[in-house]
Design a protein around this motif. Sequence first.
Motif, PDB file in Angstrom:
ATOM      1  N   UNK A  55       0.800  -1.216   0.000  1.00  0.00           N
ATOM      2  CA  UNK A  55       0.000   0.000   0.000  1.00  0.00           C
ATOM      3  C   UNK A  55       0.831   1.264   0.000  1.00  0.00           C
ATOM      4  N   UNK A  56       2.135   1.144   0.177  1.00  0.00           N
ATOM      5  CA  UNK A  56       2.977   2.334   0.267  1.00  0.00           C
ATOM      6  C   UNK A  56       3.095   3.040  -1.077  1.00  0.00           C
ATOM      7  N   UNK A  57       2.945   2.316  -2.186  1.00  0.00           N
ATOM      8  CA  UNK A  57       3.095   2.932  -3.494  1.00  0.00           C
ATOM      9  C   UNK A  57       1.812   3.528  -4.040  1.00  0.00           C
ATOM     10  N   UNK A  58       0.710   3.353  -3.339  1.00  0.00           N
ATOM     11  CA  UNK A  58      -0.575   3.858  -3.816  1.00  0.00           C
ATOM     12  C   UNK A  58      -0.675   5.357  -3.586  1.00  0.00           C
ATOM     13  N   UNK A  59      -1.282   6.076  -4.522  1.00  0.00           N
ATOM     14  CA  UNK A  59      -1.463   7.518  -4.312  1.00  0.00           C
ATOM     15  C   UNK A  59      -2.495   7.765  -3.213  1.00  0.00           C
ATOM     16  N   UNK A  60      -2.251   8.827  -2.428  1.00  0.00           N
ATOM     17  CA  UNK A  60      -3.168   9.144  -1.346  1.00  0.00           C
ATOM     18  C   UNK A  60      -3.813  10.488  -1.623  1.00  0.00           C
ATOM     19  N   UNK A  61      -5.015  10.605  -1.142  1.00  0.00           N
ATOM     20  CA  UNK A  61      -5.735  11.857  -1.358  1.00  0.00           C
ATOM     21  C   UNK A  61      -5.229  12.928  -0.386  1.00  0.00           C
ATOM     22  N   UNK A  62      -5.556  14.164  -0.691  1.00  0.00           N
ATOM     23  CA  UNK A  62      -5.134  15.279   0.161  1.00  0.00           C
ATOM     24  C   UNK A  62      -5.782  15.175   1.544  1.00  0.00           C
ATOM     25  N   UNK A  63      -7.014  14.682   1.590  1.00  0.00           N
ATOM     26  CA  UNK A  63      -7.700  14.543   2.878  1.00  0.00           C
ATOM     27  C   UNK A  63      -6.987  13.520   3.756  1.00  0.00           C
ATOM     28  N   UNK A  64      -6.547  12.421   3.164  1.00  0.00           N
ATOM     29  CA  UNK A  64      -5.829  11.413   3.939  1.00  0.00           C
ATOM     30  C   UNK A  64      -4.514  11.966   4.468  1.00  0.00           C
ATOM     31  N   UNK A  65      -3.850  12.785   3.668  1.00  0.00           N
ATOM     32  CA  UNK A  65      -2.597  13.385   4.114  1.00  0.00           C
ATOM     33  C   UNK A  65      -2.834  14.360   5.261  1.00  0.00           C
ATOM     34  N   UNK A  66      -3.915  15.153   5.188  1.00  0.00           N
ATOM     35  CA  UNK A  66      -4.233  16.091   6.272  1.00  0.00           C
ATOM     36  C   UNK A  66      -4.563  15.350   7.558  1.00  0.00           C
ATOM     37  N   UNK A  67      -5.282  14.250   7.430  1.00  0.00           N
ATOM     38  CA  UNK A  67      -5.630  13.460   8.611  1.00  0.00           C
ATOM     39  C   UNK A  67      -4.366  12.887   9.236  1.00  0.00           C
ATOM     40  N   UNK A  68      -3.465  12.382   8.397  1.00  0.00           N
ATOM     41  CA  UNK A  68      -2.228  11.818   8.923  1.00  0.00           C
ATOM     42  C   UNK A  68      -1.371  12.893   9.591  1.00  0.00           C
ATOM     43  N   UNK A  69      -1.302  14.068   9.001  1.00  0.00           N
ATOM     44  CA  UNK A  69      -0.530  15.154   9.596  1.00  0.00           C
ATOM     45  C   UNK A  69      -1.137  15.572  10.934  1.00  0.00           C
ATOM     46  N   UNK A  70      -2.469  15.658  11.000  1.00  0.00           N
ATOM     47  CA  UNK A  70      -3.126  16.006  12.257  1.00  0.00           C
ATOM     48  C   UNK A  70      -2.852  14.941  13.318  1.00  0.00           C
ATOM     49  N   UNK A  71      -2.862  13.683  12.912  1.00  0.00           N
ATOM     50  CA  UNK A  71      -2.569  12.596  13.845  1.00  0.00           C
ATOM     51  C   UNK A  71      -1.138  12.702  14.358  1.00  0.00           C
ATOM     52  N   UNK A  72      -0.205  12.980  13.464  1.00  0.00           N
ATOM     53  CA  UNK A  72       1.190  13.127  13.877  1.00  0.00           C
ATOM     54  C   UNK A  72       1.373  14.307  14.818  1.00  0.00           C
ATOM     55  N   UNK A  73       0.685  15.417  14.531  1.00  0.00           N
ATOM     56  CA  UNK A  73       0.770  16.575  15.421  1.00  0.00           C
ATOM     57  C   UNK A  73       0.233  16.246  16.809  1.00  0.00           C
ATOM     58  N   UNK A  74      -0.852  15.491  16.863  1.00  0.00           N
ATOM     59  CA  UNK A  74      -1.430  15.094  18.148  1.00  0.00           C
ATOM     60  C   UNK A  74      -0.462  14.204  18.917  1.00  0.00           C
ATOM     61  N   UNK A  75       0.182  13.285  18.222  1.00  0.00           N
ATOM     62  CA  UNK A  75       1.164  12.428  18.878  1.00  0.00           C
ATOM     63  C   UNK A  75       2.334  13.239  19.413  1.00  0.00           C
ATOM     64  N   UNK A  76       2.803  14.188  18.637  1.00  0.00           N
ATOM     65  CA  UNK A  76       3.906  15.041  19.069  1.00  0.00           C
ATOM     66  C   UNK A  76       3.500  15.837  20.300  1.00  0.00           C
TER      67      UNK A  76
END
Length: 79
Positions: free
Chosen positions: A46-67
Amino acid sequence: MTEAMTTVTVASFALVGLTIALAAALKGWQGWLEVKRMELGSAGAGAGEPRSAAMERIEIADLKERIRKLESIAACIDL
């Protein structure tokens, strides 16, 4: 003589039962390892699959919360 034969018979049945139980446990362990290999293989595919902008924003928000949580733990602040 009969008591000795009874002891040998019981010991042999116990050994056979132990062998069957160990074989079943080994088969279960191998099955569990195969499931984990499949999970790891699907995660890598799944690492080579393109991701949508919404998925990237969700992942960034999750990373910020973890930090934020890690920083609060480092500062000894309870959440």
